[in-house]
Design an enzyme around this catalytic site. Structure first.
Site, short mmCIF file in Angstrom:
data_model
loop_
_atom_site.label_atom_id
_atom_site.label_comp_id
_atom_site.label_asym_id
_atom_site.label_seq_id
_atom_site.Cartn_x
_atom_site.Cartn_y
_atom_site.Cartn_z
N ASP A 95 74.79 19.00 60.02
CA ASP A 95 74.19 17.88 59.29
C ASP A 95 73.80 18.30 57.87
OD1 ASP A 95 73.34 15.30 58.97
OD2 ASP A 95 71.42 15.58 60.00
N HIS B 129 81.30 16.76 52.54
CA HIS B 129 82.12 16.93 53.76
C HIS B 129 83.20 17.99 53.52
CE1 HIS B 129 79.99 13.69 55.53
NE2 HIS B 129 80.50 12.75 54.78
N LEU C 283 88.10 32.53 71.54
CA LEU C 283 87.08 31.50 71.35
C LEU C 283 87.62 30.11 71.67
CD1 LEU C 283 84.24 30.73 70.06
CD2 LEU C 283 85.53 30.35 67.94
C1 IPE Z 1 74.87 13.51 63.70
O1 IPE Z 1 74.50 13.43 62.37
C2 IPE Z 1 76.37 13.38 63.85
C3 IPE Z 1 77.16 14.48 63.29
C4 IPE Z 1 76.70 15.60 62.80
C5 IPE Z 1 78.59 14.29 63.36
P1 IPE Z 1 74.03 12.06 61.71
O2 IPE Z 1 73.74 12.34 60.29
O3 IPE Z 1 75.02 10.98 62.00
O4 IPE Z 1 72.70 11.75 62.54
P2 IPE Z 1 71.44 10.85 62.17
O5 IPE Z 1 71.95 9.49 61.83
O6 IPE Z 1 70.76 11.49 61.01
O7 IPE Z 1 70.57 10.88 63.39
C1 IPE Z 2 76.96 15.47 58.62
O1 IPE Z 2 76.44 15.30 57.34
C2 IPE Z 2 78.40 15.03 58.73
C3 IPE Z 2 78.61 13.80 59.52
C4 IPE Z 2 77.68 13.13 60.14
C5 IPE Z 2 79.98 13.31 59.60
P1 IPE Z 2 75.89 13.88 56.85
O2 IPE Z 2 77.02 13.13 56.23
O3 IPE Z 2 75.18 13.19 57.95
O4 IPE Z 2 74.87 14.31 55.72
P2 IPE Z 2 73.44 13.66 55.43
O5 IPE Z 2 72.67 13.73 56.71
O6 IPE Z 2 73.69 12.26 55.01
O7 IPE Z 2 72.87 14.52 54.36
MG MG Z 3 73.27 13.24 58.60
#
Ligand code: IPE
Ligand code: IPE
Ligand code: MG
Length: 253
Positions: free
Chosen positions: A21, A38, A132
């Site tokens: 995240d 990303h 792995l």
């Molecule tokens: C969880 O992250 C999903 C992934 C890492 C793919 P999100 O960014 O979607 O989660 P929330 O919305 O903050 O809970």
């Molecule tokens: C995690 O990073 C990747 C996915 C959920 C696909 P985020 O895109 O959720 O990044 P934040 O949480 O908005 O910073």
């Molecule tokens: Mg996120």
């Protein structure tokens, strides 16, 4: 999976699951588009896959796209899917050289044609690898996984392929996406959020949780080692007393 009560001899987690995240916030803090986060996050995946293999981790599960992530702006969803295809095509030969076996959990049937093709190709190419196990969670949601499992079970009961009297915690797990994967020993979530976000709700029952404020694009081999070191210092009790665990650890395995 049966809970492993002999924790001291298992300082390296057999299975690490990661909620990757903070990609968007990493990019925003640098005045970049979220999709750049990303892209950088995908490079971190490479680093952590290598570090996991080096540390002797057997299973690495990465939450890449949730059932809820479809609600993001279409351009971001498209960028994530394109990145998935790009990474699979670029990295599969390297995964293969390193004996990494690729698996997925989640409903991948809903992904676009190109993503499905790339996944199929990478999974087939790495199918006989014995190192792995890299498990990518794609269009994964734990509630929908559990619901699907219950539906399949109900169907098997109706068709007399399963008997309600003999269903237990062990054989129920055969209906989950993770049926051939042990439960995670350690869950890491980056970016400072302290929630599970619909990830592996059944499987995390006795998993050690580790939260770090580091965003996923900045997560490094050193940060990863810190998480493993913290894990090694924890006492996993699985409902037993500390004294019982101590006694258990004295016994030869
Ligand atoms: C969880 O992250 C999903 C992934 C890492 C793919 P999100 O960014 O979607 O989660 P929330 O919305 O903050 O809970
Ligand atoms: C995690 O990073 C990747 C996915 C959920 C696909 P985020 O895109 O959720 O990044 P934040 O949480 O908005 O910073
Ligand atoms: Mg996120």
């Amino acid at each position: 999976m049966t809970p492993e009560t002999n924790n001291k001899s298992h300082s390296v987690p057999q299975h690490i699951a990661i909620i990757m995240d903070g990609n968007g916030r990493w990019a925003k803090a640098r005045g970049l588009d979220r999709t750049e986060g990303h892209r950088q996050g995908a490079e971190t995946v490479k680093t952590i896959v290598k570090a996991s293999a080096k540390a002797g981790v057997r299973y690495l599960t990465l939450f890449a796209f949730s059932t809820e992530n479809w609600k993001r702006p279409q351009y971001e969803v498209d960028a994530i899917m394109n990145l998935l295809v790009f990474m699979l095509e670029r990295e599969t030969p390297e995964l293969n050289r390193n004996n990494v076996k690729l698996l997925t959990i989640g409903d991948t049937s809903q992904l676009d044609k190109k993503a499905k093709e790339s996944l199929k190709n990478s999974i087939e190419t790495t199918a006989n690898n014995t190192g792995l196990h890299l498990v990518i969670a794609l269009n994964y949601g734990s509630r929908s996984e559990i619901l699907l499992a219950v539906k399949k079970l109900a169907d098997d009961v109706a068709n007399r392929k399963a008997n309600l009297d003999t269903i237990n915690e062990i054989n129920f797990t055969k209906y989950l996406y993770t049926h051939n994967i042990p439960d995670p020993d350690l869950l890491i979530r980056t970016s400072g959020e302290q929630r599970i976000s619909n990830f592996l709700l059944w499987q995390l029952a006795y998993t050690e949780l580790y939260f770090t404020s580091c965003t996923w694009p900045d997560f490094s081999e050193e940060e990863f080692s810190k998480a493993i070191t913290t894990f090694a210092s924890r006492e996993r009790r699985f409902g037993l007393t500390g004294e019982q665990i101590e006694k258990n650890n004295d016994k030869p395995i």
